[in-house]
Design a protein around this motif. Structure first.
Motif, PDB file in Angstrom:
ATOM      1  N   MET A 233       0.832  -1.202   0.000  1.00  0.00           N
ATOM      2  CA  MET A 233       0.000   0.000   0.000  1.00  0.00           C
ATOM      3  C   MET A 233       0.868   1.253   0.000  1.00  0.00           C
ATOM      4  O   MET A 233       0.518   2.264  -0.619  1.00  0.00           O
ATOM      5  CB  MET A 233      -0.934   0.006   1.212  1.00  0.00           C
ATOM      6  N   GLY A 234       1.996   1.201   0.679  1.00  0.00           N
ATOM      7  CA  GLY A 234       2.907   2.341   0.655  1.00  0.00           C
ATOM      8  C   GLY A 234       3.409   2.622  -0.751  1.00  0.00           C
ATOM      9  O   GLY A 234       3.441   3.766  -1.208  1.00  0.00           O
ATOM     10  N   TYR A 278     -18.102  -6.400  -0.138  1.00  0.00           N
ATOM     11  CA  TYR A 278     -18.411  -6.583  -1.557  1.00  0.00           C
ATOM     12  C   TYR A 278     -17.691  -5.497  -2.350  1.00  0.00           C
ATOM     13  O   TYR A 278     -17.347  -4.442  -1.818  1.00  0.00           O
ATOM     14  CB  TYR A 278     -19.919  -6.529  -1.821  1.00  0.00           C
ATOM     15  N   ASP A 279     -17.457  -5.796  -3.620  1.00  0.00           N
ATOM     16  CA  ASP A 279     -16.730  -4.875  -4.488  1.00  0.00           C
ATOM     17  C   ASP A 279     -17.638  -4.480  -5.652  1.00  0.00           C
ATOM     18  O   ASP A 279     -17.847  -5.260  -6.573  1.00  0.00           O
ATOM     19  CB  ASP A 279     -15.462  -5.550  -5.005  1.00  0.00           C
ATOM     20  N   LEU A 280     -18.153  -3.256  -5.609  1.00  0.00           N
ATOM     21  CA  LEU A 280     -19.023  -2.775  -6.682  1.00  0.00           C
ATOM     22  C   LEU A 280     -18.238  -2.169  -7.840  1.00  0.00           C
ATOM     23  O   LEU A 280     -18.615  -2.313  -8.997  1.00  0.00           O
ATOM     24  CB  LEU A 280     -20.014  -1.750  -6.130  1.00  0.00           C
ATOM     25  N   ILE A 281     -17.154  -1.479  -7.507  1.00  0.00           N
ATOM     26  CA  ILE A 281     -16.269  -0.880  -8.507  1.00  0.00           C
ATOM     27  C   ILE A 281     -14.835  -1.216  -8.125  1.00  0.00           C
ATOM     28  O   ILE A 281     -14.412  -0.901  -7.008  1.00  0.00           O
ATOM     29  CB  ILE A 281     -16.424   0.661  -8.553  1.00  0.00           C
ATOM     30  N   PRO A 282     -14.079  -1.867  -8.969  1.00  0.00           N
ATOM     31  CA  PRO A 282     -14.366  -2.171 -10.375  1.00  0.00           C
ATOM     32  C   PRO A 282     -14.954  -3.554 -10.639  1.00  0.00           C
ATOM     33  O   PRO A 282     -15.327  -3.843 -11.764  1.00  0.00           O
ATOM     34  CB  PRO A 282     -12.966  -2.076 -11.005  1.00  0.00           C
ATOM     35  N   ILE A 371      -4.660  -6.503  -4.014  1.00  0.00           N
ATOM     36  CA  ILE A 371      -3.324  -6.177  -4.513  1.00  0.00           C
ATOM     37  C   ILE A 371      -2.721  -7.470  -5.060  1.00  0.00           C
ATOM     38  O   ILE A 371      -2.532  -8.435  -4.317  1.00  0.00           O
ATOM     39  CB  ILE A 371      -2.409  -5.613  -3.413  1.00  0.00           C
ATOM     40  N   SER A 372      -2.421  -7.499  -6.337  1.00  0.00           N
ATOM     41  CA  SER A 372      -1.822  -8.690  -6.929  1.00  0.00           C
ATOM     42  C   SER A 372      -0.306  -8.660  -6.762  1.00  0.00           C
ATOM     43  O   SER A 372       0.298  -7.592  -6.595  1.00  0.00           O
ATOM     44  CB  SER A 372      -2.175  -8.796  -8.409  1.00  0.00           C
ATOM     45  N   ALA A 433      -5.972  -4.314 -13.856  1.00  0.00           N
ATOM     46  CA  ALA A 433      -6.785  -3.091 -13.935  1.00  0.00           C
ATOM     47  C   ALA A 433      -8.035  -3.184 -13.072  1.00  0.00           C
ATOM     48  O   ALA A 433      -8.633  -2.153 -12.730  1.00  0.00           O
ATOM     49  CB  ALA A 433      -7.170  -2.818 -15.379  1.00  0.00           C
ATOM     50  N   TYR A 434      -8.451  -4.397 -12.714  1.00  0.00           N
ATOM     51  CA  TYR A 434      -9.715  -4.574 -11.993  1.00  0.00           C
ATOM     52  C   TYR A 434      -9.499  -5.112 -10.584  1.00  0.00           C
ATOM     53  O   TYR A 434     -10.321  -5.849 -10.055  1.00  0.00           O
ATOM     54  CB  TYR A 434     -10.632  -5.497 -12.805  1.00  0.00           C
ATOM     55  N   THR A 435      -8.387  -4.742  -9.962  1.00  0.00           N
ATOM     56  CA  THR A 435      -8.143  -5.112  -8.561  1.00  0.00           C
ATOM     57  C   THR A 435      -8.414  -3.891  -7.690  1.00  0.00           C
ATOM     58  O   THR A 435      -9.524  -3.667  -7.247  1.00  0.00           O
ATOM     59  CB  THR A 435      -6.720  -5.661  -8.386  1.00  0.00           C
ATOM     60  N   GLY A 436      -7.401  -3.054  -7.472  1.00  0.00           N
ATOM     61  CA  GLY A 436      -7.607  -1.853  -6.677  1.00  0.00           C
ATOM     62  C   GLY A 436      -8.277  -0.748  -7.460  1.00  0.00           C
ATOM     63  O   GLY A 436      -8.134  -0.642  -8.685  1.00  0.00           O
TER      64      GLY A 436
END
Length: 492
Positions: A233-234, A278-282, A371-372, A433-436
């Motif tokens: 994250m840093g 839950y993850d609405l976006i992305p 985060i991958s 592109a669709y993780t964070g």
């Protein structure tokens, strides 16, 4: 726990929030229905429960449809959608126009995000104040660690999105040189956020701290994984906060490398229970059939015979038959028709959608990646290539050992600065592109690739401006400072 109402007098910023929707200019607010600060910071049972909700509240805020994530994805020309929902159509209109920052605007995706992150900060500050006041906890180091992490993520994610941030912790306001008195610039705010993150990392390391499954479901709260998550994250926040290529050139890449070298060695996953997580976006609306599609620019990156832009009047583009990147076959689905209205612009059209998340949008109760490992690898590679003493061979080796070759089946990249930069960019818009939230927008922003007129950050929400009160302002189109507040470059 009720939040304490945010207090912003005209001349000084004193404190904090009552709820995600309230914003007041009152100098003092008497809360007659809830305990005062001394009681709030002396109830260890209630405070521990608050602490267990910090990461959940942060996650739901940044992945919400009320947040700017969907608009940023379409502004980045990585996702495409002509629907008005979540500000997607207005934000990605061509030519780009100024963001509507009026409090009455239906698709204002910055207001709730702004308020909710300050609510997370308020809870975090309450925990930190309890520690400072000597409240007796069974595990005070754990409470302090989550307080510091909450301070870091809330301020950090405000800095990533807004031009101006009000920074404060349990000791009071930390005034900077922002647009308004007692406010800070996004760079000053990020400095604060990373200092808090470093404190959280140190507490976790020195006290062997972990988070419960309630606080972070899916196994990611174990000590070693948690420390890696915080370090990644840093790196994410440092790199994501860069507004243009000039800031990229001046970035502290040695610090990015230090974070990333201690970051994720495997994908960091969180369990979605489809109720409280839950993850609405992305991961939902940008990939669900009938909603967002993959922008043609990304399709073209995987198969250069496909156009990078959908021209007016074209109704069909045939499926790729020989992509250079195998992920167009494995992670994306071809679609032979478009459901978007041509009158809204053919440029919204695409012949592919992202399908690698089909398990999530079918099952809903499943671990998903935030985060991958590939994301962290690209921070390592980018830092190696851009630090004060570049190591291009090492940067290329990191890329070639990762998803570019293993999953994409692309040729190994040479130890060349331009080739390495393009390879990193490719992975950021194709692989994760669709993780964070916001990753592709931050990438396009720092590379001067956002279409001309695209805002580079959001203004303080109009509701907040009215409450201060302060004069209306916004960014985008030609509003703001060219190259600082809106893009003057662009990939096309």
């Amino acid at each position: 726990m009720k939040k304490i109402k945010l207090i912003i007098p005209i001349l000084t910023f004193l404190a904090i929030f009552m709820s995600c929707e309230d914003f007041s200019t009152d100098l003092e607010v008497l809360n007659t229905e809830n305990p005062d600060d001394n009681i709030l910071t002396s109830d260890p049972v209630a405070l521990v429960a608050t602490g267990e909700g910090i990461l959940q509240n942060w996650y739901l805020t940044v992945h919400s449809t009320n947040a700017p994530g969907a608009a940023m994805a379409t502004m980045a020309d990585v996702s495409s959608c002509s629907w008005g929902n979540f500000g997607m159509r207005d934000a990605s209109s061509e030519p780009r126009v100024a963001f509507n920052n009026n409090s009455s605007y239906s698709y204002n995706v910055s207001r709730s995000y702004f308020n909710s992150l300050y609510a997370v900060l308020t809870d975090s500050n309450t925990l930190a104040l309890a520690i400072a006041n000597g409240t007796e906890f069974d595990d005070p180091a754990s409470v302090e660690m989550i307080a510091k992490l909450g301070q870091a993520l809330s301020i950090g994610y405000l800095a990533l999105v807004f031009d101006t941030v009000w920074v404060f912790d349990e000791t009071g306001t930390i005034a900077g040189t922002g647009r308004f008195e007692s406010s800070s610039t996004y760079s000053e705010a990020m400095t604060f956020a990373l200092a808090k993150l470093d404190e959280a990392i140190t507490l976790a390391e020195e006290n062997n701290l972990s988070l419960s499954e309630v606080a972070l479901p899916g196994g990611g709260g174990a000590n070693a994984t948690l420390i890696q998550f915080m370090n990644s994250m840093g790196a994410r926040m440092l790199v994501g906060n860069l507004r243009n290529s000039e800031e990229k050139a001046a970035a502290d890449w040695d610090r990015v490398l230090e974070y990333a070298n201690s970051g994720m060695t495997a994908d960091f996953e969180i369990y979605m229970d489809d109720s409280s997580w839950y993850d609405l976006i992305p991961k939902t609306y940008l990939v669900y059939p009938g909603w967002g599609r993959t922008d043609m620019r990304v399709v073209n990156k995987m198969d250069p015979t496909q156009p990078d832009y959908w021209e007016d009047g074209v109704t069909l583009i045939e499926e790729s038959t020989d992509p250079i990147d195998d992920r167009l076959n494995t992670d994306y689905e071809y679609l032979s028709s478009n459901s978007f209205a041509a009158a809204r612009g053919y440029y919204h059209y695409s012949n592919y959608r992202y399908s690698a998340l089909d398990d999530y949008i079918s099952i809903w109760t499943i671990n998903v990646v935030e985060i991958s490992k590939s994301e962290n690898d690209m921070y390592i590679a980018e830092a190696l290539a851009n630090k004060s003493a570049p190591d291009l061979a090492a940067a290329a080796a990191v890329i070639n050992a990762g998803t570019r070759v293993v999953r994409g089946k692309l040729p190994e990249v040479a130890a060349d600065a331009d080739a390495i930069a393009e390879a990193i960019h490719h992975e950021r818009i194709v692989e994760f592109a669709y993780t964070g939230t916001g990753l592709t927008f931050f990438e396009m922003r720092k590379e001067n690739l956002l279409q001309s007129g695209t805002l580079l950050h959001f203004p303080v929400p109009g509701t907040a401006l009215e409450s201060i009160p302060a004069e209306y302002y916004t960014f985008g189109g030609t509003e703001g400072v060219a190259g600082t507040d809106y893009s003057t470059g662009g990939w096309r």
